[in-house]
Design a protein around this motif. Structure first.
Motif, PDB file in Angstrom:
ATOM      1  N   PRO A   1       0.170  31.980  69.035  1.00 35.92           N
ATOM      2  CA  PRO A   1      -1.173  32.361  69.488  1.00 35.92           C
ATOM      3  C   PRO A   1      -1.205  33.608  70.363  1.00 35.92           C
ATOM      4  O   PRO A   1      -2.102  34.442  70.235  1.00 35.92           O
ATOM      5  CB  PRO A   1      -1.633  31.123  70.268  1.00 35.92           C
ATOM      6  N   ILE A   2      -0.228  33.753  71.267  1.00 33.16           N
ATOM      7  CA  ILE A   2      -0.199  34.933  72.131  1.00 33.16           C
ATOM      8  C   ILE A   2       0.074  36.186  71.307  1.00 33.16           C
ATOM      9  O   ILE A   2      -0.573  37.224  71.482  1.00 33.16           O
ATOM     10  CB  ILE A   2       0.843  34.769  73.253  1.00 33.16           C
ATOM     11  N   ARG A   3       1.012  36.082  70.376  1.00 28.95           N
ATOM     12  CA  ARG A   3       1.350  37.241  69.539  1.00 28.95           C
ATOM     13  C   ARG A   3       0.138  37.661  68.701  1.00 28.95           C
ATOM     14  O   ARG A   3      -0.169  38.846  68.585  1.00 28.95           O
ATOM     15  CB  ARG A   3       2.523  36.876  68.644  1.00 28.95           C
ATOM     16  N   GLU A   4      -0.563  36.671  68.142  1.00 28.20           N
ATOM     17  CA  GLU A   4      -1.725  36.989  67.320  1.00 28.20           C
ATOM     18  C   GLU A   4      -2.845  37.595  68.162  1.00 28.20           C
ATOM     19  O   GLU A   4      -3.518  38.548  67.723  1.00 28.20           O
ATOM     20  CB  GLU A   4      -2.217  35.731  66.613  1.00 28.20           C
ATOM     21  N   ALA A   5      -3.057  37.062  69.370  1.00 25.05           N
ATOM     22  CA  ALA A   5      -4.105  37.603  70.245  1.00 25.05           C
ATOM     23  C   ALA A   5      -3.813  39.050  70.611  1.00 25.05           C
ATOM     24  O   ALA A   5      -4.706  39.913  70.591  1.00 25.05           O
ATOM     25  CB  ALA A   5      -4.216  36.746  71.503  1.00 25.05           C
ATOM     26  N   LEU A   6      -2.547  39.356  70.928  1.00 17.87           N
ATOM     27  CA  LEU A   6      -2.183  40.726  71.283  1.00 17.87           C
ATOM     28  C   LEU A   6      -2.327  41.657  70.077  1.00 17.87           C
ATOM     29  O   LEU A   6      -2.737  42.810  70.227  1.00 17.87           O
ATOM     30  CB  LEU A   6      -0.750  40.763  71.822  1.00 17.87           C
ATOM     31  N   GLN A   7      -1.997  41.167  68.900  1.00 17.35           N
ATOM     32  CA  GLN A   7      -2.150  42.006  67.710  1.00 17.35           C
ATOM     33  C   GLN A   7      -3.615  42.326  67.448  1.00 17.35           C
ATOM     34  O   GLN A   7      -3.953  43.432  67.037  1.00 17.35           O
ATOM     35  CB  GLN A   7      -1.527  41.303  66.501  1.00 17.35           C
ATOM     36  N   GLN A   8      -4.484  41.351  67.680  1.00 18.77           N
ATOM     37  CA  GLN A   8      -5.912  41.593  67.510  1.00 18.77           C
ATOM     38  C   GLN A   8      -6.403  42.652  68.498  1.00 18.77           C
ATOM     39  O   GLN A   8      -7.177  43.550  68.144  1.00 18.77           O
ATOM     40  CB  GLN A   8      -6.692  40.281  67.709  1.00 18.77           C
ATOM     41  N   ILE A   9      -5.947  42.554  69.743  1.00 17.95           N
ATOM     42  CA  ILE A   9      -6.330  43.542  70.757  1.00 17.95           C
ATOM     43  C   ILE A   9      -5.820  44.927  70.364  1.00 17.95           C
ATOM     44  O   ILE A   9      -6.543  45.924  70.443  1.00 17.95           O
ATOM     45  CB  ILE A   9      -5.793  43.139  72.137  1.00 17.95           C
ATOM     46  N   ARG A  10      -4.561  44.981  69.899  1.00 18.33           N
ATOM     47  CA  ARG A  10      -3.988  46.278  69.505  1.00 18.33           C
ATOM     48  C   ARG A  10      -4.742  46.875  68.322  1.00 18.33           C
ATOM     49  O   ARG A  10      -4.924  48.096  68.253  1.00 18.33           O
ATOM     50  CB  ARG A  10      -2.512  46.092  69.160  1.00 18.33           C
ATOM     51  N   SER A  11      -5.154  46.023  67.389  1.00 19.87           N
ATOM     52  CA  SER A  11      -5.868  46.550  66.225  1.00 19.87           C
ATOM     53  C   SER A  11      -7.226  47.124  66.619  1.00 19.87           C
ATOM     54  O   SER A  11      -7.708  48.084  66.009  1.00 19.87           O
ATOM     55  CB  SER A  11      -6.043  45.452  65.173  1.00 19.87           C
ATOM     56  N   VAL A  12      -7.862  46.535  67.643  1.00 21.50           N
ATOM     57  CA  VAL A  12      -9.141  47.056  68.122  1.00 21.50           C
ATOM     58  C   VAL A  12      -8.947  48.402  68.810  1.00 21.50           C
ATOM     59  O   VAL A  12      -9.732  49.345  68.639  1.00 21.50           O
ATOM     60  CB  VAL A  12      -9.805  46.050  69.093  1.00 21.50           C
ATOM     61  N   LEU A  13      -7.877  48.524  69.571  1.00 25.68           N
ATOM     62  CA  LEU A  13      -7.622  49.745  70.322  1.00 25.68           C
ATOM     63  C   LEU A  13      -7.003  50.844  69.470  1.00 25.68           C
ATOM     64  O   LEU A  13      -7.014  52.007  69.862  1.00 25.68           O
ATOM     65  CB  LEU A  13      -6.699  49.447  71.509  1.00 25.68           C
ATOM     66  N   ALA A  14      -6.450  50.477  68.311  1.00 28.37           N
ATOM     67  CA  ALA A  14      -5.791  51.471  67.449  1.00 28.37           C
ATOM     68  C   ALA A  14      -6.344  51.353  66.033  1.00 28.37           C
ATOM     69  O   ALA A  14      -5.721  50.749  65.169  1.00 28.37           O
ATOM     70  CB  ALA A  14      -4.278  51.267  67.453  1.00 28.37           C
ATOM     71  N   PRO A  15      -7.532  51.885  65.753  1.00 30.65           N
ATOM     72  CA  PRO A  15      -8.116  51.808  64.406  1.00 30.65           C
ATOM     73  C   PRO A  15      -7.290  52.589  63.400  1.00 30.65           C
ATOM     74  O   PRO A  15      -6.359  53.312  63.762  1.00 30.65           O
ATOM     75  CB  PRO A  15      -9.505  52.421  64.590  1.00 30.65           C
ATOM     76  N   ASP A  16      -7.667  52.445  62.134  1.00 33.18           N
ATOM     77  CA  ASP A  16      -6.879  53.031  61.044  1.00 33.18           C
ATOM     78  C   ASP A  16      -6.545  54.505  61.254  1.00 33.18           C
ATOM     79  O   ASP A  16      -5.419  54.934  61.060  1.00 33.18           O
ATOM     80  CB  ASP A  16      -7.642  52.889  59.722  1.00 33.18           C
TER      81      ASP A  16
ATOM     82  N   GLY B   1      -6.119  56.110  63.767  1.00 26.72           N
ATOM     83  CA  GLY B   1      -5.220  56.385  64.883  1.00 26.72           C
ATOM     84  C   GLY B   1      -3.797  55.938  64.629  1.00 26.72           C
ATOM     85  O   GLY B   1      -2.930  56.171  65.468  1.00 26.72           O
ATOM     86  N   PHE B   2      -3.548  55.275  63.480  1.00 23.14           N
ATOM     87  CA  PHE B   2      -2.195  54.784  63.231  1.00 23.14           C
ATOM     88  C   PHE B   2      -1.351  55.831  62.537  1.00 23.14           C
ATOM     89  O   PHE B   2      -1.695  56.322  61.462  1.00 23.14           O
ATOM     90  CB  PHE B   2      -2.231  53.511  62.380  1.00 23.14           C
ATOM     91  N   ASP B   3      -0.254  56.172  63.172  1.00 18.30           N
ATOM     92  CA  ASP B   3       0.674  57.157  62.620  1.00 18.30           C
ATOM     93  C   ASP B   3       2.054  56.515  62.570  1.00 18.30           C
ATOM     94  O   ASP B   3       2.679  56.306  63.612  1.00 18.30           O
ATOM     95  CB  ASP B   3       0.702  58.408  63.508  1.00 18.30           C
ATOM     96  N   PRO B   4       2.552  56.158  61.393  1.00 17.71           N
ATOM     97  CA  PRO B   4       3.850  55.473  61.318  1.00 17.71           C
ATOM     98  C   PRO B   4       5.003  56.275  61.905  1.00 17.71           C
ATOM     99  O   PRO B   4       5.973  55.704  62.386  1.00 17.71           O
ATOM    100  CB  PRO B   4       4.046  55.232  59.811  1.00 17.71           C
ATOM    101  N   SER B   5       4.888  57.599  61.888  1.00 20.29           N
ATOM    102  CA  SER B   5       5.992  58.422  62.389  1.00 20.29           C
ATOM    103  C   SER B   5       6.140  58.342  63.911  1.00 20.29           C
ATOM    104  O   SER B   5       7.209  58.626  64.448  1.00 20.29           O
ATOM    105  CB  SER B   5       5.796  59.879  61.970  1.00 20.29           C
ATOM    106  N   THR B   6       5.092  57.940  64.604  1.00 15.47           N
ATOM    107  CA  THR B   6       5.154  57.841  66.074  1.00 15.47           C
ATOM    108  C   THR B   6       4.920  56.415  66.572  1.00 15.47           C
ATOM    109  O   THR B   6       5.072  56.152  67.768  1.00 15.47           O
ATOM    110  CB  THR B   6       4.102  58.760  66.714  1.00 15.47           C
ATOM    111  N   ALA B   7       4.557  55.496  65.676  1.00 12.83           N
ATOM    112  CA  ALA B   7       4.222  54.127  66.088  1.00 12.83           C
ATOM    113  C   ALA B   7       5.450  53.401  66.617  1.00 12.83           C
ATOM    114  O   ALA B   7       6.574  53.604  66.131  1.00 12.83           O
ATOM    115  CB  ALA B   7       3.631  53.366  64.906  1.00 12.83           C
ATOM    116  N   ARG B   8       5.204  52.546  67.605  1.00 11.27           N
ATOM    117  CA  ARG B   8       6.248  51.664  68.117  1.00 11.27           C
ATOM    118  C   ARG B   8       5.761  50.229  67.936  1.00 11.27           C
ATOM    119  O   ARG B   8       4.705  49.856  68.410  1.00 11.27           O
ATOM    120  CB  ARG B   8       6.562  51.947  69.585  1.00 11.27           C
ATOM    121  N   ARG B   9       6.566  49.443  67.223  1.00  4.89           N
ATOM    122  CA  ARG B   9       6.122  48.098  66.871  1.00  4.89           C
ATOM    123  C   ARG B   9       7.323  47.289  66.419  1.00  4.89           C
ATOM    124  O   ARG B   9       8.297  47.845  65.905  1.00  4.89           O
ATOM    125  CB  ARG B   9       5.073  48.195  65.754  1.00  4.89           C
TER     126      ARG B   9
END
Length: 306
Positions: A72-87, A89-97
């Protein structure tokens, strides 16, 4: 609980502790000093009224409570990250995940090496954790809880909360010691039944009866399984230098022809192919990083099909 009184950064610390199982490494992961991470752990223990992580050797072992909270914590954080980083804004060459998947032995040998090369080339900041997929039902439950991001393998169960994509189909071949094969690409049905067999069984059983034994029975034949192995990678090396024959997935077999000194031979009867599938939860559609990763898996398999 008054959410306004909770420091949500503690959940980020919890996620790092769960993944690293080590206070110092978890602190480095999120850019904290080690004393600050220790303080976060104390506050987490107070917040959840549980020890959460116990010392075990050089690291830490999560408690039952921590394991229950992880998804649940991991899913909640992923939802927050997806809101703060829309499509856009996602750059695979610089993303950290960090992405965690479970795969069968087949996936480890055939797909994961291709996937790692793609990640290192296009997304070097994305860390990949590969877990063994030995119990498909248990792995699916972890996927549903958010403890895994995807499953890759054959014969995976269905779930209404998950999405399945067919990656490709795999067929079976026979392998023999290259010297004993004498360059032949065929094996008669009688010879196949008469030869001693090496068998891969991840569950640790003798694997009988199987579809192959049913096919042999139609011809009034029965094989002798002289050796059962728990890891598919061991099969080619068991066959090399012996009189054994084995039946295995073609893409795995061909990776060992030169390394193990085996020959790939067409089976004397048609064996039904099996599908390799990618299964992920429905929440992946709201996560740009996961969507990119799933597309990367698809691109890898397109190369394998070619």
């Amino acid at each position: 609980m008054n959410l306004a009184a909770v420091d949500l950064n503690l959940l980020v610390a919890f996620e790092a502790l769960m993944e690293e199982r080590h206070v110092t490494r978890a602190a480095e992961r999120v850019g904290l000093a080690q004393p600050s991470m220790s303080s976060a752990l104390r506050r987490l223990r107070a917040l959840f009224a549980d020890e959460l992580f116990l010392r075990a050797g050089a690291g830490m072992q999560p408690t039952e409570k921590a394991l229950a909270l992880a998804g649940p914590i991991r899913e909640a954080l992923q939802q927050i990250r997806s809101v703060l980083a829309p499509d856009h804004g996602f750059d695979p060459s610089t993303a950290r995940r960090r992405i965690t998947i479970a795969v069968t032995d087949y996936g480890d040998l055939v797909l994961v090496p291709e996937l790692i090369r793609l990640l290192r080339r296009e997304a070097p900041g994305i860390d990949l954790a590969v877990r063994p997929l030995t119990d498909a039902t248990a792995a699916l439950a972890k996927l549903e809880r958010g403890e895994l991001d995807a499953l890759i393998g054959g014969h995976l169960p269905d779930s209404p909360r998950c999405v399945r994509h067919r990656l490709f189909e795999e067929r079976f071949v026979c392998i023999r010691d290259a010297t004993r094969a004498n360059g032949t690409e065929n094996l008669s049905l009688a010879d196949y039944a008469a030869l001693p067999h090496a068998l891969f069984s991840s569950a640790g059983g003798d694997g009988l009866p199987s579809v192959i034994d049913a096919l042999l029975a139609r011809h009034g034949l029965k094989r002798r399984v002289a050796m059962t192995l728990a890891h598919v990678v061991a099969v080619p090396f068991a066959v090399a230098g012996t009189d054994l024959v084995a039946t295995m997935a073609e893409r795995v077999a061909r990776r060992f022809t030169h390394v193990a000194g085996i020959a790939v031979i067409t089976p004397p009867f048609e064996i039904p192919a099996f599908a390799i599938d990618l299964v992920h939860s429905q929440r992946a559609s709201a996560d740009p990083a996961l969507r990119w990763f799933l597309d990367a898996v698809s691109r890898c398999t397109r190369r394998l099909r070619g």
